[in-house]
Design an enzyme around this catalytic site. Structure first.
Site, short mmCIF file in Angstrom:
data_model
loop_
_atom_site.label_atom_id
_atom_site.label_comp_id
_atom_site.label_asym_id
_atom_site.label_seq_id
_atom_site.Cartn_x
_atom_site.Cartn_y
_atom_site.Cartn_z
N GLY A 316 12.23 28.99 18.42
CA GLY A 316 12.24 29.79 19.64
C GLY A 316 10.83 30.12 20.07
O GLY A 316 9.90 29.36 19.83
N GLU A 317 10.67 31.26 20.75
CA GLU A 317 9.38 31.74 21.25
C GLU A 317 8.82 30.89 22.39
O GLU A 317 7.74 31.16 22.88
CB GLU A 317 8.30 31.77 20.15
CG GLU A 317 8.62 32.56 18.92
CD GLU A 317 7.52 32.48 17.87
OE1 GLU A 317 6.46 31.87 18.13
OE2 GLU A 317 7.72 33.04 16.78
N GLY A 318 9.52 29.83 22.80
CA GLY A 318 8.94 28.88 23.74
C GLY A 318 8.11 27.83 23.05
O GLY A 318 7.44 27.02 23.72
#
Length: 351
Positions: A316-318
């Site tokens: 995640g987190e981009g």
């Protein structure tokens, strides 16, 4: 402002620029089509930017964070305190997305939409608290209507700030312990698939934990009586602040004319919500990768998306989207800087 702004028209692609880009591709010193998807990406980006030779010098990354009440049901391997701790890590420069943003020379904004710590105040974080996390959707709707609209607007506002800074590409990331459960619940509703087929380990659940997670989701979907044709209701009942903000950001990007690079499972759920709310926005969405969460492929299929990478990511987190930026930049550089047959004095057809 229009109270249903997400229905407003999205910017059209510039078909003339795309035609010019295709014509240029045919003149570059290579067999036609030999750079495969890189050629299609360059042409698509030309249409998004309205120029024959696009570039992606200005990349904006925004991380939306929020906690989830459904964690009360024992669906996460990590405590909710991690969400706030990771916000500190983002702005401190130690998280994966922080490192990637530095390497890409991309801007990084961190938005706190509601962690469980009501006193969390971190320099460098934009605190837009909508509550101490969402409500437990296994027992009641995750968000009030005011919270839902505010989260959508927070995503839109982030894009407006990025647009003022000249962003050519937007990446949305997320942080929130429990958000794969919210994403799986949304995906189950919108795709009409059983939760057990879409639920994965998230931050590290074992087989029994994944089974319990799916059971919690199934009970919640029965409780709320959600329908696939009402994405806004589904988002409010089982979504999260950060997922709603991502959906709002994607819609605003399409309305502002900014390309989007969608990250993994959670971001793809937000993308599906956005497309269901306003199908015109689909043209502005590029998909970075197919992740390890089992529901991600089903989402990509529903969005008719061809991911650029498949690296087994589930952070995640981009982060997966950030990893794909160099590929997009190289597609633009090849398109813009390769010589044409005429320039290189190379024969442009076989003998």
């Amino acid at each position: 402002m229009n109270p249903t702004w997400w229905r407003d028209a999205c910017q059209p692609l510039d078909t003339a620029a795309m035609d010019q880009a295709r014509a240029r591709q045919q003149q570059l010193t290579k067999p036609a089509g030999s750079l495969g998807q890189l050629e299609a990406l360059a042409v698509h980006l030309a249409g998004l930017q309205g120029v024959e030779r696009p570039n992606l010098d200005q990349v904006a990354i925004t991380i939306f964070a929020g906690d989830h009440g459904v964690v009360e049901e024992g669906i996460s391997a990590y405590p909710q305190a991690v969400t706030g701790q990771m916000l500190r890590n983002f702005v401190g420069g130690g998280a994966a997305i922080s490192v990637l943003a530095r390497q890409l020379q991309a801007s990084l904004e961190v938005v706190d939409l509601g962690t469980i710590d009501p006193h969390l105040e971190l320099p460098g974080v934009r605190h837009l608290r909508l509550g101490s996390g969402t409500a437990n959707f296994a027992r009641q709707p995750a968000m009030t209507e005011v919270q839902l609209r505010s989260a959508l607007q927070a995503g839109r506002d982030s894009v407006l700030r990025a647009a003022q800074s000249g962003a050519q590409l937007f990446i949305g990331g997320e942080m929130g312990i429990g958000n794969t459960t919210a994403a799986a619940a949304l995906a189950s509703t919108l795709l009409g698939c059983p939760a057990r087929e879409l639920s994965g380990p998230g931050t590290g659940l074992d087989t029994a934990g994944v089974r319990h997670k799916a059971e919690v989701i199934e009970r919640a979907l029965v409780l709320h009586g959600l329908r696939a044709d009402d994405p806004l209701q589904a988002l409010g009942c089982v979504g999260g602040f950060e997922i709603a903000a991502l959906a709002g950001a994607y819609l605003a990007c399409a309305q502002q004319g900014i390309a989007v690079l969608v990250d993994g499972f959670i971001c793809s759920v937000a993308a599906l919500v956005a497309v269901r709310l306003n199908p015109q926005c689909r043209a502005w969405l590029l998909f970075a990768h197919q992740g390890a969460e089992p529901g991600h492929k089903a989402l990509l299929d529903a969005l008719q998306a061809e991911p650029l990478l498949a690296l087994g990511l589930r952070l995640g987190e981009g982060s997966g989207a950030a990893l794909a930026v160099p590929l997009l930049r190289l597609a633009c550089v090849l398109h813009g800087q390769m010589a044409t047959f005429a320039e290189a004095a190379v024969a442009d057809r076989p003998v």
